[in-house]
Design a protein around this motif. Sequence first.
Motif, PDB file in Angstrom:
ATOM      1  N   MET A   3       7.332 -27.103 -12.978  1.00 49.77           N
ATOM      2  CA  MET A   3       6.167 -26.609 -12.253  1.00 49.77           C
ATOM      3  C   MET A   3       5.852 -27.563 -11.116  1.00 49.77           C
ATOM      4  O   MET A   3       5.982 -28.785 -11.257  1.00 49.77           O
ATOM      5  N   SER A   4       5.429 -27.003 -10.000  1.00 48.73           N
ATOM      6  CA  SER A   4       5.026 -27.852  -8.880  1.00 48.73           C
ATOM      7  C   SER A   4       3.667 -28.475  -9.194  1.00 48.73           C
ATOM      8  O   SER A   4       2.963 -28.045 -10.105  1.00 48.73           O
ATOM      9  N   GLU A   5       3.329 -29.501  -8.423  1.00 48.75           N
ATOM     10  CA  GLU A   5       2.025 -30.145  -8.624  1.00 48.75           C
ATOM     11  C   GLU A   5       0.897 -29.143  -8.443  1.00 48.75           C
ATOM     12  O   GLU A   5      -0.089 -29.152  -9.182  1.00 48.75           O
ATOM     13  N   LYS A   6       1.039 -28.274  -7.464  1.00 48.30           N
ATOM     14  CA  LYS A   6       0.012 -27.267  -7.198  1.00 48.30           C
ATOM     15  C   LYS A   6      -0.148 -26.337  -8.402  1.00 48.30           C
ATOM     16  O   LYS A   6      -1.272 -26.015  -8.801  1.00 48.30           O
ATOM     17  N   GLU A   7       0.940 -25.922  -9.005  1.00 51.05           N
ATOM     18  CA  GLU A   7       0.883 -25.044 -10.175  1.00 51.05           C
ATOM     19  C   GLU A   7       0.263 -25.757 -11.374  1.00 51.05           C
ATOM     20  O   GLU A   7      -0.514 -25.169 -12.123  1.00 51.05           O
ATOM     21  N   ILE A   8       0.568 -27.029 -11.510  1.00 48.06           N
ATOM     22  CA  ILE A   8      -0.009 -27.825 -12.606  1.00 48.06           C
ATOM     23  C   ILE A   8      -1.513 -27.937 -12.424  1.00 48.06           C
ATOM     24  O   ILE A   8      -2.281 -27.745 -13.366  1.00 48.06           O
ATOM     25  N   VAL A   9      -1.960 -28.243 -11.211  1.00 46.19           N
ATOM     26  CA  VAL A   9      -3.394 -28.361 -10.934  1.00 46.19           C
ATOM     27  C   VAL A   9      -4.089 -27.028 -11.180  1.00 46.19           C
ATOM     28  O   VAL A   9      -5.160 -26.972 -11.794  1.00 46.19           O
ATOM     29  N   GLN A  10      -3.480 -25.947 -10.698  1.00 39.29           N
ATOM     30  CA  GLN A  10      -4.084 -24.619 -10.910  1.00 39.29           C
ATOM     31  C   GLN A  10      -4.181 -24.292 -12.396  1.00 39.29           C
ATOM     32  O   GLN A  10      -5.185 -23.760 -12.862  1.00 39.29           O
ATOM     33  N   GLU A  11      -3.154 -24.617 -13.152  1.00 38.78           N
ATOM     34  CA  GLU A  11      -3.172 -24.365 -14.597  1.00 38.78           C
ATOM     35  C   GLU A  11      -4.271 -25.178 -15.278  1.00 38.78           C
ATOM     36  O   GLU A  11      -4.980 -24.676 -16.145  1.00 38.78           O
ATOM     37  N   ARG A  12      -4.418 -26.435 -14.884  1.00 36.86           N
ATOM     38  CA  ARG A  12      -5.473 -27.280 -15.464  1.00 36.86           C
ATOM     39  C   ARG A  12      -6.865 -26.767 -15.101  1.00 36.86           C
ATOM     40  O   ARG A  12      -7.771 -26.786 -15.925  1.00 36.86           O
ATOM     41  N   LEU A  13      -7.047 -26.312 -13.866  1.00 34.09           N
ATOM     42  CA  LEU A  13      -8.338 -25.761 -13.458  1.00 34.09           C
ATOM     43  C   LEU A  13      -8.659 -24.484 -14.230  1.00 34.09           C
ATOM     44  O   LEU A  13      -9.801 -24.269 -14.650  1.00 34.09           O
ATOM     45  N   GLN A  14      -7.653 -23.650 -14.439  1.00 36.48           N
ATOM     46  CA  GLN A  14      -7.862 -22.420 -15.216  1.00 36.48           C
ATOM     47  C   GLN A  14      -8.215 -22.757 -16.664  1.00 36.48           C
ATOM     48  O   GLN A  14      -9.089 -22.127 -17.251  1.00 36.48           O
ATOM     49  N   GLU A  15      -7.555 -23.743 -17.222  1.00 37.63           N
ATOM     50  CA  GLU A  15      -7.847 -24.157 -18.601  1.00 37.63           C
ATOM     51  C   GLU A  15      -9.265 -24.722 -18.703  1.00 37.63           C
ATOM     52  O   GLU A  15      -9.985 -24.430 -19.658  1.00 37.63           O
ATOM     53  N   LYS A  16      -9.659 -25.505 -17.715  1.00 37.95           N
ATOM     54  CA  LYS A  16     -11.021 -26.053 -17.716  1.00 37.95           C
ATOM     55  C   LYS A  16     -12.044 -24.927 -17.652  1.00 37.95           C
ATOM     56  O   LYS A  16     -13.046 -24.950 -18.367  1.00 37.95           O
ATOM     57  N   GLN A  17     -11.799 -23.914 -16.828  1.00 31.60           N
ATOM     58  CA  GLN A  17     -12.719 -22.787 -16.721  1.00 31.60           C
ATOM     59  C   GLN A  17     -12.785 -22.013 -18.041  1.00 31.60           C
ATOM     60  O   GLN A  17     -13.855 -21.578 -18.462  1.00 31.60           O
ATOM     61  N   ARG A  18     -11.644 -21.860 -18.716  1.00 36.13           N
ATOM     62  CA  ARG A  18     -11.641 -21.195 -20.029  1.00 36.13           C
ATOM     63  C   ARG A  18     -12.476 -21.980 -21.033  1.00 36.13           C
ATOM     64  O   ARG A  18     -13.203 -21.396 -21.838  1.00 36.13           O
ATOM     65  N   MET A  19     -12.390 -23.305 -20.979  1.00 40.57           N
ATOM     66  CA  MET A  19     -13.180 -24.137 -21.887  1.00 40.57           C
ATOM     67  C   MET A  19     -14.673 -24.018 -21.582  1.00 40.57           C
ATOM     68  O   MET A  19     -15.488 -23.950 -22.486  1.00 40.57           O
ATOM     69  N   VAL A  20     -15.030 -23.986 -20.303  1.00 37.03           N
ATOM     70  CA  VAL A  20     -16.441 -23.828 -19.907  1.00 37.03           C
ATOM     71  C   VAL A  20     -16.957 -22.488 -20.409  1.00 37.03           C
ATOM     72  O   VAL A  20     -18.043 -22.397 -20.984  1.00 37.03           O
ATOM     73  N   ASN A  21     -16.181 -21.434 -20.206  1.00 42.16           N
ATOM     74  CA  ASN A  21     -16.598 -20.099 -20.668  1.00 42.16           C
ATOM     75  C   ASN A  21     -16.740 -20.062 -22.186  1.00 42.16           C
ATOM     76  O   ASN A  21     -17.695 -19.483 -22.708  1.00 42.16           O
ATOM     77  N   ALA A  22     -15.807 -20.678 -22.893  1.00 45.22           N
ATOM     78  CA  ALA A  22     -15.889 -20.709 -24.361  1.00 45.22           C
ATOM     79  C   ALA A  22     -17.129 -21.475 -24.810  1.00 45.22           C
ATOM     80  O   ALA A  22     -17.818 -21.059 -25.749  1.00 45.22           O
ATOM     81  N   SER A  23     -17.438 -22.552 -24.134  1.00 42.52           N
ATOM     82  CA  SER A  23     -18.623 -23.347 -24.465  1.00 42.52           C
ATOM     83  C   SER A  23     -19.895 -22.525 -24.273  1.00 42.52           C
ATOM     84  O   SER A  23     -20.795 -22.550 -25.119  1.00 42.52           O
ATOM     85  N   LYS A  24     -19.976 -21.790 -23.181  1.00 43.33           N
ATOM     86  CA  LYS A  24     -21.135 -20.934 -22.937  1.00 43.33           C
ATOM     87  C   LYS A  24     -21.270 -19.886 -24.040  1.00 43.33           C
ATOM     88  O   LYS A  24     -22.359 -19.639 -24.547  1.00 43.33           O
ATOM     89  N   HIS A  25     -20.165 -19.273 -24.399  1.00 47.57           N
ATOM     90  CA  HIS A  25     -20.190 -18.230 -25.429  1.00 47.57           C
ATOM     91  C   HIS A  25     -20.587 -18.788 -26.793  1.00 47.57           C
ATOM     92  O   HIS A  25     -21.334 -18.147 -27.539  1.00 47.57           O
ATOM     93  N   MET A  26     -20.116 -19.975 -27.121  1.00 45.42           N
ATOM     94  CA  MET A  26     -20.470 -20.587 -28.404  1.00 45.42           C
ATOM     95  C   MET A  26     -21.964 -20.907 -28.456  1.00 45.42           C
ATOM     96  O   MET A  26     -22.611 -20.699 -29.489  1.00 45.42           O
ATOM     97  N   THR A  27     -22.504 -21.418 -27.371  1.00 44.70           N
ATOM     98  CA  THR A  27     -23.940 -21.711 -27.324  1.00 44.70           C
ATOM     99  C   THR A  27     -24.742 -20.432 -27.512  1.00 44.70           C
ATOM    100  O   THR A  27     -25.686 -20.393 -28.302  1.00 44.70           O
ATOM    101  N   ARG A  28     -24.366 -19.395 -26.800  1.00 43.68           N
ATOM    102  CA  ARG A  28     -25.083 -18.116 -26.929  1.00 43.68           C
ATOM    103  C   ARG A  28     -24.963 -17.560 -28.337  1.00 43.68           C
ATOM    104  O   ARG A  28     -25.943 -17.044 -28.889  1.00 43.68           O
ATOM    105  N   LEU A  29     -23.782 -17.647 -28.925  1.00 46.63           N
ATOM    106  CA  LEU A  29     -23.581 -17.154 -30.290  1.00 46.63           C
ATOM    107  C   LEU A  29     -24.451 -17.925 -31.281  1.00 46.63           C
ATOM    108  O   LEU A  29     -25.078 -17.333 -32.168  1.00 46.63           O
ATOM    109  N   PHE A  30     -24.534 -19.233 -31.118  1.00 42.73           N
ATOM    110  CA  PHE A  30     -25.366 -20.051 -32.005  1.00 42.73           C
ATOM    111  C   PHE A  30     -26.839 -19.672 -31.859  1.00 42.73           C
ATOM    112  O   PHE A  30     -27.562 -19.564 -32.853  1.00 42.73           O
ATOM    113  N   ILE A  31     -27.281 -19.445 -30.640  1.00 36.77           N
ATOM    114  CA  ILE A  31     -28.670 -19.051 -30.405  1.00 36.77           C
ATOM    115  C   ILE A  31     -28.941 -17.678 -31.005  1.00 36.77           C
ATOM    116  O   ILE A  31     -29.975 -17.452 -31.631  1.00 36.77           O
TER     117      ILE A  31
END
Length: 183
Positions: A3-31
């Motif tokens: 993978m190129s550096e650009k593809e690696i960075v994009q993959e990491r950014l997408q993974e970070k966004q998935r983690m942020v979304n999961a965190s939001k959903h878990m908080t809402r579910l707990f509430i």
Amino acid sequence: LHMSEKEIVQERLQEKQRMVNASKHMTRLFIITSSLIFITLLLVWILMNLPELIIPTIYDVATWFILVSSGLIVMSQIKIQEDEIEKAFRFTGLGILFGLLFSVMQVIGWDELLQSNSSFRNILFPFSLIHFIHVSIGLFLLVSVFRKIREYRVHSKSRQYAYNVFLFWHFLGAVWLIFIILG
């Protein structure tokens, strides 16, 4: 496959966004699940057609402490957004202090609840106990945010965890206010 550096960075950014979304959903579910517990107790209380409720007087004072705590946490949120991390740290610390004072008052009120001979004690004490457990969790989470702010790991570009914890804290304050207003 390389993978190129650009593809690696994009993959990491997408993974970070998935983690942020999961965190939001878990908080809402707990509430949502916590809300169901409190709503169930509230419905039992309403359906029992109890006489006028007598809430411990210290709970009126405690309400001001949870309101001040929430207000301080709102100030912390604003300061995080503005990247004024030192001020956010102080506001969060004060919010925790007022939250701890609220917790102490809630426990002190248990004595009055348990000495009461009325049947509503069987609803109010479990409600207060469950709320106290949730407040304890909230305080633990606020302390973790407090530490992350001190380490500069919470700022305008990295605030989702803190905002989820703050949302939970505000939810606990809202539940308490409903309890006091209906009482």
